[in-house]
Design a protein around this motif. Structure first.
Motif, PDB file in Angstrom:
ATOM      1  N   GLN A  10       0.866  -1.185   0.000  1.00  0.00           N
ATOM      2  CA  GLN A  10       0.000   0.000   0.000  1.00  0.00           C
ATOM      3  C   GLN A  10       0.896   1.226   0.000  1.00  0.00           C
ATOM      4  O   GLN A  10       1.906   1.272   0.705  1.00  0.00           O
ATOM      5  CB  GLN A  10      -0.915   0.014   1.217  1.00  0.00           C
ATOM      6  N   LEU A  11       0.491   2.215  -0.803  1.00  0.00           N
ATOM      7  CA  LEU A  11       1.341   3.383  -0.979  1.00  0.00           C
ATOM      8  C   LEU A  11       0.510   4.585  -1.391  1.00  0.00           C
ATOM      9  O   LEU A  11      -0.384   4.470  -2.236  1.00  0.00           O
ATOM     10  CB  LEU A  11       2.376   3.068  -2.071  1.00  0.00           C
ATOM     11  N   THR A  12       0.808   5.729  -0.784  1.00  0.00           N
ATOM     12  CA  THR A  12       0.287   7.021  -1.228  1.00  0.00           C
ATOM     13  C   THR A  12       1.508   7.833  -1.649  1.00  0.00           C
ATOM     14  O   THR A  12       2.213   8.375  -0.794  1.00  0.00           O
ATOM     15  CB  THR A  12      -0.492   7.740  -0.104  1.00  0.00           C
ATOM     16  N   PRO A  13       1.803   7.876  -2.954  1.00  0.00           N
ATOM     17  CA  PRO A  13       3.025   8.552  -3.399  1.00  0.00           C
ATOM     18  C   PRO A  13       3.055  10.028  -3.000  1.00  0.00           C
ATOM     19  O   PRO A  13       2.066  10.735  -3.144  1.00  0.00           O
ATOM     20  CB  PRO A  13       2.976   8.403  -4.921  1.00  0.00           C
ATOM     21  N   ASP A  14       4.217  10.452  -2.503  1.00  0.00           N
ATOM     22  CA  ASP A  14       4.388  11.848  -2.103  1.00  0.00           C
ATOM     23  C   ASP A  14       5.028  12.693  -3.202  1.00  0.00           C
ATOM     24  O   ASP A  14       5.451  13.816  -2.965  1.00  0.00           O
ATOM     25  CB  ASP A  14       5.181  11.951  -0.804  1.00  0.00           C
ATOM     26  N   GLY A  15       5.063  12.144  -4.402  1.00  0.00           N
ATOM     27  CA  GLY A  15       5.589  12.854  -5.558  1.00  0.00           C
ATOM     28  C   GLY A  15       4.863  12.389  -6.809  1.00  0.00           C
ATOM     29  O   GLY A  15       3.893  11.638  -6.736  1.00  0.00           O
ATOM     30  N   THR A  16       5.350  12.818  -7.969  1.00  0.00           N
ATOM     31  CA  THR A  16       4.695  12.480  -9.229  1.00  0.00           C
ATOM     32  C   THR A  16       5.526  11.533 -10.101  1.00  0.00           C
ATOM     33  O   THR A  16       5.119  11.212 -11.208  1.00  0.00           O
ATOM     34  CB  THR A  16       4.361  13.754 -10.027  1.00  0.00           C
TER      35      THR A  16
END
Length: 116
Positions: A10-16
């Motif tokens: 599970q991941l919520t990316p903090d970049g693009t």
């Protein structure tokens, strides 16, 4: 069969930039059967999903979804065909969004041979 379906990443990316959601830690086979992508932000976002069988090249060449729109509060459920297994420790599942902190990616499946 004595394998257990569970959350593998599970991941919520903090970049693009594209980042790895799941990469196996052993050379045993694994099945990934569901990837949820939730837009937890206040506006529409674009997401991409990748499967690279022998590395971490996240591009159109390994894309499963490419720049797919998700409205605010929306969800995409990407279901993988039943019985599909990957056997390479070098493979990975990658993700990307055009807006940092607004997409949560969750990967479900099983590691073959893992005991309950």
């Amino acid at each position: 069969r004595n394998t257990m379906r569970r959350q593998l990443g599970q991941l919520t990316p903090d970049g693009t930039s594209a980042v790895t959601l799941f990469q196996p830690t052993s050379s045993g086979a694994y099945n990934i059967d569901l990837i949820n992508i939730a837009n937890v932000g206040s506006g529409s976002i674009k997401v991409s999903l990748f499967h690279d069988r022998d590395g971490t090249t996240y591009s159109t060449a390994t894309a499963l979804l490419w720049n797919t729109d998700i409205p605010a509060g929306g969800l995409i459920q990407f279901e993988v065909a039943k019985g599909y297994a990957d056997y390479t420790e070098a493979g990975s599942i990658g993700v990307q969004t055009n807006t940092a902190d607004d997409a949560t990616f969750t990967c479900y499946g099983e590691i073959i041979g893992e005991r309950l």
